[in-house]
Design an enzyme around this catalytic site. Structure first.
Site, PDB file in Angstrom:
ATOM      1  CD  GLU A  45      19.210  81.098  54.237  1.00  0.00           C
ATOM      2  OE1 GLU A  45      19.750  81.740  53.318  1.00  0.00           O
ATOM      3  OE2 GLU A  45      18.027  80.709  54.186  1.00  0.00           O
ATOM      4  CG  HIS A  78      20.527  77.002  49.744  1.00  0.00           C
ATOM      5  ND1 HIS A  78      20.762  78.276  49.337  1.00  0.00           N
ATOM      6  CD2 HIS A  78      19.199  76.907  49.981  1.00  0.00           C
ATOM      7  CE1 HIS A  78      19.614  78.949  49.313  1.00  0.00           C
ATOM      8  NE2 HIS A  78      18.653  78.133  49.708  1.00  0.00           N
ATOM      9  NE  ARG A 132      18.308  78.051  45.447  1.00  0.00           N
ATOM     10  CZ  ARG A 132      18.982  79.074  45.948  1.00  0.00           C
ATOM     11  NH1 ARG A 132      20.305  79.007  46.024  1.00  0.00           N
ATOM     12  NH2 ARG A 132      18.368  80.161  46.362  1.00  0.00           N
ATOM     13  CD  GLU A 191      20.384  84.899  53.396  1.00  0.00           C
ATOM     14  OE1 GLU A 191      19.545  85.649  52.881  1.00  0.00           O
ATOM     15  OE2 GLU A 191      21.188  84.248  52.714  1.00  0.00           O
ATOM     16  CD  GLU A 219      25.128  78.189  50.861  1.00  0.00           C
ATOM     17  OE1 GLU A 219      24.010  78.737  50.701  1.00  0.00           O
ATOM     18  OE2 GLU A 219      26.037  78.266  50.036  1.00  0.00           O
ATOM     19  NE  ARG A 258      21.616  83.184  43.520  1.00  0.00           N
ATOM     20  CZ  ARG A 258      22.603  82.843  44.332  1.00  0.00           C
ATOM     21  NH1 ARG A 258      22.347  82.267  45.469  1.00  0.00           N
ATOM     22  NH2 ARG A 258      23.850  83.080  44.009  1.00  0.00           N
ATOM     23  CD  GLU A 281      23.165  76.446  46.145  1.00  0.00           C
ATOM     24  OE1 GLU A 281      23.891  76.975  45.288  1.00  0.00           O
ATOM     25  OE2 GLU A 281      22.372  77.089  46.850  1.00  0.00           O
ATOM     26  CD  GLU A 314      23.824  81.567  54.072  1.00  0.00           C
ATOM     27  OE1 GLU A 314      22.693  81.956  53.686  1.00  0.00           O
ATOM     28  OE2 GLU A 314      24.695  81.140  53.305  1.00  0.00           O
ATOM     29  CG  ASP A 357      15.222  53.194  79.156  1.00  0.00           C
ATOM     30  OD1 ASP A 357      14.929  52.786  78.020  1.00  0.00           O
ATOM     31  OD2 ASP A 357      14.409  53.341  80.072  1.00  0.00           O
TER      32      ASP A 357
HETATM   33  N1  GLU Z   1      16.339  81.996  52.531  1.00  0.00           N
HETATM   34  C1  GLU Z   1      16.231  81.405  51.233  1.00  0.00           C
HETATM   35  C2  GLU Z   1      15.660  79.996  51.356  1.00  0.00           C
HETATM   36  O1  GLU Z   1      14.717  79.823  52.002  1.00  0.00           O
HETATM   37  C3  GLU Z   1      17.519  81.375  50.492  1.00  0.00           C
HETATM   38  C4  GLU Z   1      18.229  82.688  50.336  1.00  0.00           C
HETATM   39  C5  GLU Z   1      19.579  82.482  49.688  1.00  0.00           C
HETATM   40  O2  GLU Z   1      19.671  82.460  48.464  1.00  0.00           O
HETATM   41  O3  GLU Z   1      20.556  82.268  50.413  1.00  0.00           O
HETATM   42  O4  GLU Z   1      16.127  79.035  50.820  1.00  0.00           O
HETATM   43 MG    MG Z   2      21.396  82.171  52.221  1.00  0.00          MG
END
Ligand code: GLU
Ligand code: MG
Length: 475
Positions: free
Chosen positions: A166, A273, A366, A217, A164, A344, A364, A224, A79
């Site tokens: 975390e 990411h 993010r 991390e 990836e 980044r 990638e 991670e 259900d």
């Molecule tokens: N913790 C970071 C985020 O919030 C990323 C850190 C990293 O570069 O792995 O995306």
């Molecule tokens: Mg990371």
């Protein structure tokens, strides 16, 4: 060592009954036989049937091995009326069809003598269908399959994804008491957290999840563990499994693991990411030896698609009120819609090309966080990228400066948009998106808008401690 709670998420329904469904074109007889053999040979006591609700919560019910042969052929009825995003009372009969290729035996904790504790439990990932056997449009796994169909029609055969995830380990789920000081790549003495992480990796590998990389991390108690990339459907299944296994193993050790995007004010949040590439016939369609960045036109248009639709995608990739506490300057999370080879702070990063690694050329993104629905997230990403390819979007120039340092005016001058600053902003960008409407379909799209608007409204009308501290005595 603490004995874990039941190996799975809460049962979706106890009213599971067997139902006949139509043809089972997808699963091969051999794969089904192999499942039955493993259950018998390894003495599996229960088999969990897993599927996912709209917000990516794992749903599960258990059946006994005696029922497996029939369940593999016909699925199990349940259900669906109390599953978030599924149909309410009317038309709520659903059937879970287990995918025999996803059968795994869940890890168990061991006692001091190395004996496994608790029952031996198998699990299978299910597709949800309607009683007439046709796919249910409310099933996120089906939405991802539809995105993959669009991709196939465009001449690609595989969407490879590497998320990836975390997460934080806390003393319990009542607060945010950390269990280590940590720091990025911290090599501390074998502390409690290292042992939890090592056990987690063993448990993940035991359910067929290949691990490439793991480390502490940046924030205290933050970890991670990275899975080896896989095709999007398997990877979404693996992501669901990863989250429950991480939580289970933490619980064996008496801790609580959370994928909440930003549990600690003033510290990095948890991202997911996601690395992406498109393959045809085993060849990476993102690679071009002649391009200075080794990116093909396909890759460039795909990335352009992600950038053009980034604000609309946000409500799927970062779906909670709390997600937007992570997407702020200064914590390695993206805030601006731009791409870069190294930087980044950009939304999309192209990991550095290493000679001979054609297959590794990828983009990638993010902004996703690990509390997303991976089926919907991968489907939305794929649709945005394919849209870019189909419409021949042009990739804007690379952003080389640290975007956190740009002033508001400089940013606007350079035509760099910001990601939504709140769930409220994100859901309105989503609600106006033709692309996302097409991607998530007529069942999910309006329900998602309603669900997330309600969440935002509930939050927006709260009176927080911050407001009381700031205003009560002053006003
Ligand atoms: N913790 C970071 C985020 O919030 C990323 C850190 C990293 O570069 O792995 O995306
Ligand atoms: Mg990371």
């Amino acid at each position: 060592m603490a004995r874990p709670r039941s190996a799975a998420a809460p049962a979706a329904t106890k009213r599971a009954t067997q139902v006949k469904s139509k043809d089972r074109a997808t699963s091969s007889v051999t794969a089904r036989r192999a499942v039955l053999k493993r259950i018998k040979d390894e003495g599996v006591e229960h088999v969990l049937f897993w599927f996912t609700d709209l917000e990516g919560h794992l749903k599960s019910f258990a059946i006994t091995p005696n029922e497996m042969a029939d369940a593999l052929n016909d699925g199990m009825g349940f259900d669906g009326s109390s599953i978030t995003g599924f149909n309410r009372i009317e038309e709520s009969d659903m059937v879970a069809i287990p995918d025999p290729l996803t059968f795994e035996i869940m890890p168990r904790p061991v006692d001091d003598h190395g004996h496994a504790l608790g029952s031996k439990v198998g699990r299978m990932i299910c597709d949800v269908v309607k009683p007439d056997g046709t796919p249910y449009e409310g099933d996120p796994r089906y939405i991802l399959k539809l995105a993959l169909e669009r991709m196939t029609k465009m001449g690609f055969d595989t969407f490879n994804v590497g998320p990836e995830l975390e997460y934080f380990l806390f003393e319990d789920d009542k607060g945010t008491e950390t269990i280590d000081e940590g720091g990025y790549f911290a090599m501390t003495v074998q502390d409690a957290a290292t042992e939890v992480r090592n056990d987690t990796i063993t448990a993940l590998e035991s359910v067929g999840i290949q691990i490439e990389y793991h480390h502490h991390e940046v924030a205290p108690s933050q970890h991670e563990i990275d899975m080896r990339y896989d095709n999007a459907l398997s990877m979404a299944d693996k992501t669901m499994t990863y989250r429950i296994v991480v939580k289970e193993v933490a619980a064996w050790h008496g801790y609580y693991a959370t994928f909440m995007p930003k549990p600690l004010f003033g510290e990095n949040g948890s991202g997911m990411h996601t690395h992406m590439s498109l393959f045809t016939g085993g060849r990476n369609q993102f690679f071009d030896a002649k391009d200075p960045n080794h990116l093909s036109d396909t890759a460039k248009s795909f990335i352009a698609g992600l950038l053009v639709h980034a604000r609309e995608l946000s409500a799927v990739l970062a779906q909670w009120v709390n997600s937007y506490k992570r997407l702020v300057p200064g914590y390695e999370a993206p805030v601006y819609v731009a791409w870069s080879q190294r930087n980044r702070s950009a939304l999309i990063r192209i990991p550095l090309y290493k000679p001979g690694s054609e297959q590794g050329t990828r983009a990638e993104i993010r902004c996703p966080d690990p509390a997303c629905n991976p089926y919907l997230a991968f489907a939305a990403l794929l649709h945005a990228g394919l849209e870019g390819i189909e419409k021949g979007y042009e990739l804007p120039p690379e952003m080389t400066t640290n975007l956190y340092r740009l002033s508001e005016e400089e940013r606007i001058d350079q035509g760099v948009e910001a990601l939504p600053g709140s769930l409220g902003e994100a859901i309105e960008a989503f609600a106006g998106s033709e692309l996302l409407q097409k991607a998530l379909g007529e069942h999910i799209f309006p329900r998602y808008v309603e669900l997330k608007r309600t969440e935002w409204d509930e939050y927006r009308t709260q009176v927080s401690q911050w407001e009381l501290d700031r205003y009560l005595a002053a006003l």
